[in-house]
Write a protein that holds these residues in place. Sequence first.
Motif, short mmCIF file in Angstrom:
data_model
loop_
_atom_site.label_atom_id
_atom_site.label_comp_id
_atom_site.label_asym_id
_atom_site.label_seq_id
_atom_site.Cartn_x
_atom_site.Cartn_y
_atom_site.Cartn_z
N SER A 53 0.82 -1.21 0.00
CA SER A 53 0.00 0.00 0.00
C SER A 53 0.86 1.26 0.00
CB SER A 53 -0.93 -0.01 1.21
OG SER A 53 -0.17 0.04 2.40
N ILE A 54 0.29 2.33 -0.55
CA ILE A 54 0.97 3.61 -0.65
C ILE A 54 0.04 4.65 -0.03
CG2 ILE A 54 1.92 5.35 -2.20
CD1 ILE A 54 2.31 3.03 -4.23
N ARG A 55 0.58 5.42 0.91
CA ARG A 55 -0.22 6.45 1.56
C ARG A 55 0.44 7.81 1.36
NH1 ARG A 55 -4.19 4.06 4.30
NH2 ARG A 55 -3.85 1.93 5.01
N LEU A 56 -0.29 8.70 0.71
CA LEU A 56 0.19 10.06 0.47
C LEU A 56 -0.25 10.97 1.60
CD1 LEU A 56 -0.59 9.31 -2.94
CD2 LEU A 56 0.98 11.21 -2.81
N THR A 57 0.59 11.95 1.90
CA THR A 57 0.20 12.96 2.88
C THR A 57 -0.85 13.87 2.26
OG1 THR A 57 2.05 14.36 2.20
CG2 THR A 57 2.41 12.92 4.10
N ALA A 58 -1.54 14.63 3.09
CA ALA A 58 -2.62 15.50 2.62
C ALA A 58 -2.12 16.55 1.63
CB ALA A 58 -3.31 16.16 3.81
N ALA A 63 5.11 10.46 0.55
CA ALA A 63 4.36 9.21 0.44
C ALA A 63 5.10 8.15 1.26
CB ALA A 63 4.26 8.77 -1.01
N PHE A 64 4.32 7.29 1.88
CA PHE A 64 4.85 6.18 2.66
C PHE A 64 4.41 4.89 2.00
CE2 PHE A 64 4.92 9.78 5.36
CZ PHE A 64 5.97 9.60 6.23
N LEU A 65 5.38 4.03 1.69
CA LEU A 65 5.13 2.79 0.97
C LEU A 65 5.38 1.61 1.90
CD1 LEU A 65 6.60 5.05 -0.96
CD2 LEU A 65 6.30 3.29 -2.65
N ASP A 66 4.42 0.73 2.03
CA ASP A 66 4.54 -0.45 2.88
C ASP A 66 5.46 -1.45 2.20
OD1 ASP A 66 4.20 -2.41 4.75
OD2 ASP A 66 2.25 -3.04 4.00
N LEU A 67 6.54 -1.84 2.91
CA LEU A 67 7.51 -2.78 2.36
C LEU A 67 7.55 -4.10 3.12
CD1 LEU A 67 10.48 -0.33 1.71
CD2 LEU A 67 8.77 -1.15 0.07
N GLY A 68 6.54 -4.35 3.90
CA GLY A 68 6.51 -5.60 4.65
C GLY A 68 6.68 -5.33 6.13
N PRO A 69 6.94 -6.39 6.90
CA PRO A 69 7.02 -6.25 8.35
C PRO A 69 8.06 -5.22 8.79
CG PRO A 69 7.00 -8.55 7.73
CD PRO A 69 7.15 -7.75 6.46
N GLY A 113 13.79 13.86 9.52
CA GLY A 113 12.39 13.47 9.66
C GLY A 113 11.48 14.66 9.48
N GLY A 114 10.32 14.65 10.14
CA GLY A 114 9.39 15.75 10.03
C GLY A 114 8.01 15.39 10.54
N ARG A 115 7.06 16.31 10.29
CA ARG A 115 5.65 16.11 10.64
C ARG A 115 4.88 15.88 9.35
NH1 ARG A 115 2.87 17.94 15.11
NH2 ARG A 115 1.28 18.87 13.79
N PHE A 116 4.05 14.85 9.36
CA PHE A 116 3.32 14.46 8.16
C PHE A 116 1.83 14.38 8.47
CE2 PHE A 116 7.56 12.69 8.14
CZ PHE A 116 8.05 13.17 6.93
N ALA A 117 1.05 15.22 7.82
CA ALA A 117 -0.40 15.22 8.01
C ALA A 117 -1.06 14.41 6.90
CB ALA A 117 -0.93 16.65 8.00
N PHE A 118 -1.94 13.52 7.30
CA PHE A 118 -2.68 12.69 6.35
C PHE A 118 -4.12 13.18 6.27
CE2 PHE A 118 0.96 10.31 7.66
CZ PHE A 118 1.38 9.68 6.51
#
Length: 141
Positions: A53-58, A63-69, A113-118
């Motif tokens: 899954s891919i989740r984009l910030t607002a 974007a955060f991409l799920d790469l497994g455990p 790093g940083g702050r990420f709003a979804f």
Amino acid sequence: MSLPVLVVLVVFGIALSVAAVHFTGGTTTATLAGADHALARFAEDFPDERPGSIRLTADSHAAFLDLGPQRCGIVRSIGDCFLTRIVTPQDILALTREGNVVSLRLNDFTWKGGRFAFADETGALAVAAALQSHDRIREAA
């Protein structure tokens, strides 16, 4: 040439340089056009990874991409370019989630790093869970 005239010339030159960079697009921030764009950009640097899954910030700047455990790929805009990383719990100095916002501090001298709003709390919770086991996530009060 007197000192005040020299100071005025230097200040004017610096202001002109800053204006030139700004008006030619040097201060634009890259934006992800969608999940496919994030996936393509991530694949340029990590062609062997197969994200889920891919989740984009607002704001579509990350974007955060799920790469497994306990592995997460990140595509983040830095100026007019994108920075990509694979992050594991060992890379994380601090992780908090407050509603739909994830704050992340990394043990990386090139990007802290940083702050990420979804768009919603579900996205923030999924990203936080991918980065640490759920029982270790600190909920902000």
